[in-house]
Design a protein around this motif. Sequence first.
Motif, mmCIF file in Angstrom:
data_model
loop_
_atom_site.group_PDB
_atom_site.id
_atom_site.type_symbol
_atom_site.label_atom_id
_atom_site.label_comp_id
_atom_site.label_asym_id
_atom_site.label_seq_id
_atom_site.Cartn_x
_atom_site.Cartn_y
_atom_site.Cartn_z
ATOM 1 N N SER A 90 23.302 49.040 33.882
ATOM 2 C CA SER A 90 22.751 49.210 35.220
ATOM 3 C C SER A 90 21.710 48.148 35.544
ATOM 4 O O SER A 90 20.734 47.960 34.803
ATOM 5 N N GLN A 91 21.946 47.416 36.633
ATOM 6 C CA GLN A 91 21.035 46.395 37.164
ATOM 7 C C GLN A 91 20.653 45.322 36.142
ATOM 8 O O GLN A 91 19.618 44.676 36.271
ATOM 9 N N ALA A 92 21.494 45.131 35.148
ATOM 10 C CA ALA A 92 21.216 44.098 34.150
ATOM 11 C C ALA A 92 21.621 42.727 34.692
ATOM 12 O O ALA A 92 22.545 42.605 35.508
ATOM 13 N N ASP A 93 20.950 41.694 34.221
ATOM 14 C CA ASP A 93 21.272 40.324 34.609
ATOM 15 C C ASP A 93 22.277 39.724 33.622
ATOM 16 O O ASP A 93 22.121 39.843 32.403
ATOM 17 N N TYR A 94 23.299 39.060 34.184
ATOM 18 C CA TYR A 94 24.365 38.466 33.394
ATOM 19 C C TYR A 94 24.642 37.053 33.890
ATOM 20 O O TYR A 94 24.235 36.662 34.992
ATOM 21 N N THR A 95 25.379 36.304 33.081
ATOM 22 C CA THR A 95 26.013 35.073 33.535
ATOM 23 C C THR A 95 27.505 35.176 33.226
ATOM 24 O O THR A 95 27.916 35.917 32.325
ATOM 25 N N VAL A 96 28.306 34.424 33.970
ATOM 26 C CA VAL A 96 29.749 34.460 33.771
ATOM 27 C C VAL A 96 30.329 33.047 33.890
ATOM 28 O O VAL A 96 29.850 32.237 34.689
ATOM 29 N N THR A 97 31.311 32.747 33.066
ATOM 30 C CA THR A 97 32.078 31.509 33.187
ATOM 31 C C THR A 97 33.539 31.852 33.400
ATOM 32 O O THR A 97 34.039 32.859 32.867
ATOM 33 N N PHE A 98 34.235 31.016 34.179
ATOM 34 C CA PHE A 98 35.648 31.207 34.464
ATOM 35 C C PHE A 98 36.416 29.941 34.078
ATOM 36 O O PHE A 98 36.041 28.847 34.487
ATOM 37 N N THR A 99 37.486 30.104 33.317
ATOM 38 C CA THR A 99 38.377 28.989 32.991
ATOM 39 C C THR A 99 39.806 29.403 33.316
ATOM 40 O O THR A 99 40.320 30.374 32.749
ATOM 41 N N ALA A 100 40.436 28.686 34.236
ATOM 42 C CA ALA A 100 41.812 28.997 34.637
ATOM 43 C C ALA A 100 42.790 28.410 33.625
ATOM 44 O O ALA A 100 42.604 27.295 33.126
ATOM 45 N N LEU A 101 43.838 29.157 33.350
ATOM 46 C CA LEU A 101 44.879 28.743 32.420
ATOM 47 C C LEU A 101 46.227 29.053 33.049
ATOM 48 O O LEU A 101 46.537 30.216 33.311
ATOM 49 N N ASP A 102 47.033 27.999 33.337
ATOM 50 C CA ASP A 102 48.313 28.253 33.996
ATOM 51 C C ASP A 102 49.424 28.482 32.969
ATOM 52 O O ASP A 102 49.191 28.452 31.758
ATOM 53 N N HIS A 113 38.141 34.044 44.487
ATOM 54 C CA HIS A 113 39.095 33.402 43.563
ATOM 55 C C HIS A 113 39.617 32.116 44.197
ATOM 56 O O HIS A 113 40.795 32.018 44.573
ATOM 57 N N PRO A 114 38.775 31.088 44.342
ATOM 58 C CA PRO A 114 39.178 29.850 45.032
ATOM 59 C C PRO A 114 39.968 28.915 44.118
ATOM 60 O O PRO A 114 39.506 27.840 43.724
ATOM 61 N N LEU A 115 41.173 29.328 43.788
ATOM 62 C CA LEU A 115 41.966 28.603 42.793
ATOM 63 C C LEU A 115 43.331 28.244 43.358
ATOM 64 O O LEU A 115 43.975 29.056 44.025
ATOM 65 N N GLN A 116 43.782 27.018 43.053
ATOM 66 C CA GLN A 116 45.109 26.567 43.463
ATOM 67 C C GLN A 116 45.881 26.072 42.250
ATOM 68 O O GLN A 116 45.336 25.360 41.410
ATOM 69 N N ASP A 117 47.156 26.466 42.158
ATOM 70 C CA ASP A 117 48.013 25.968 41.090
ATOM 71 C C ASP A 117 49.464 26.234 41.457
ATOM 72 O O ASP A 117 49.773 27.116 42.271
ATOM 73 N N ALA A 118 50.366 25.481 40.836
ATOM 74 C CA ALA A 118 51.792 25.622 41.119
ATOM 75 C C ALA A 118 52.386 26.863 40.464
ATOM 76 O O ALA A 118 53.491 27.282 40.803
ATOM 77 N N SER A 119 51.673 27.455 39.509
ATOM 78 C CA SER A 119 52.176 28.647 38.825
ATOM 79 C C SER A 119 51.072 29.690 38.746
ATOM 80 O O SER A 119 49.912 29.418 39.066
ATOM 81 N N ASP A 120 51.434 30.895 38.319
ATOM 82 C CA ASP A 120 50.439 31.949 38.160
ATOM 83 C C ASP A 120 49.452 31.581 37.058
ATOM 84 O O ASP A 120 49.806 30.934 36.069
ATOM 85 N N CYS A 121 48.218 32.014 37.235
ATOM 86 C CA CYS A 121 47.171 31.665 36.277
ATOM 87 C C CYS A 121 46.482 32.903 35.720
ATOM 88 O O CYS A 121 46.292 33.895 36.429
ATOM 89 N N LEU A 122 46.114 32.807 34.455
ATOM 90 C CA LEU A 122 45.124 33.704 33.881
ATOM 91 C C LEU A 122 43.763 33.043 34.032
ATOM 92 O O LEU A 122 43.667 31.823 34.128
ATOM 93 N N VAL A 123 42.721 33.861 34.044
ATOM 94 C CA VAL A 123 41.367 33.324 34.094
ATOM 95 C C VAL A 123 40.595 33.876 32.902
ATOM 96 O O VAL A 123 40.330 35.079 32.828
ATOM 97 N N LYS A 124 40.282 32.988 31.947
ATOM 98 C CA LYS A 124 39.493 33.400 30.798
ATOM 99 C C LYS A 124 38.045 33.535 31.247
ATOM 100 O O LYS A 124 37.435 32.581 31.714
ATOM 101 N N THR A 125 37.519 34.749 31.100
ATOM 102 C CA THR A 125 36.225 35.087 31.664
ATOM 103 C C THR A 125 35.274 35.529 30.553
ATOM 104 O O THR A 125 35.587 36.454 29.804
ATOM 105 N N THR A 126 34.145 34.863 30.459
ATOM 106 C CA THR A 126 33.135 35.223 29.464
ATOM 107 C C THR A 126 31.859 35.649 30.175
ATOM 108 O O THR A 126 31.282 34.876 30.946
ATOM 109 N N VAL A 127 31.457 36.882 29.908
ATOM 110 C CA VAL A 127 30.249 37.453 30.508
ATOM 111 C C VAL A 127 29.181 37.565 29.424
ATOM 112 O O VAL A 127 29.447 38.078 28.336
#
Length: 211
Positions: free
Chosen positions: A173-185, A124-138
Amino acid sequence: MHAGFEQLGSDIHLYLWSAHDSVPLVVRDKLLDAGTQQLLMQANRPLLTDSTYELRAQRGTEDVFYFFQNGFFGPEKRKATIYRWQVVSAPDTRAPIWTSTPTLLKTVYEENSEGIEHYAAFNHPLQDASDCLVKTTVQHKQSGQQTTSYLISWQNMLLIGWFTCGGNFQLASQADYTVTFTALDANGNRASASSTAIPFRAPKRVTTGWH
């Protein structure tokens, strides 16, 4: 969440209340994936600094504070809310910063007497002045099926999968996926972790005899 989830922001009016102010909340996103219900709300104008607000809900003339208490409070009981925010500074206008692209740390499959843990853990290499949610799409690579959920970090990790009695994603089980992360403060500033989706493979399901 209460059975009236779909009424939030329409039949049920949501707002933040303080002794000196009342600010309507606008529904920005509703997620119903993976058996969970998530609602993203934003105040329609800036909050007053040095003020404490509490979440309130109203349906017509009825106060429905109990709506957010998972049935603990009923209409006939004390109307209150445990959700409160204290505004101590001016709004943050800077977007979160991903210092690097999240990487897969480990995958886990475990069975125990209470359920199954089947997940992938990213840093979770994220920096921000406030707490963040991370919108995650798999996205499942083969079928193209997508699931989206808002996550918060746990022990500085973003966990994707199922955890004993609940979770945000059901992984094959052992399925291949992709994921995107978008931080929202807390002030609505956004930042994507990468320009392309991140690939990963789910761990193998191995029955140990518990289930």
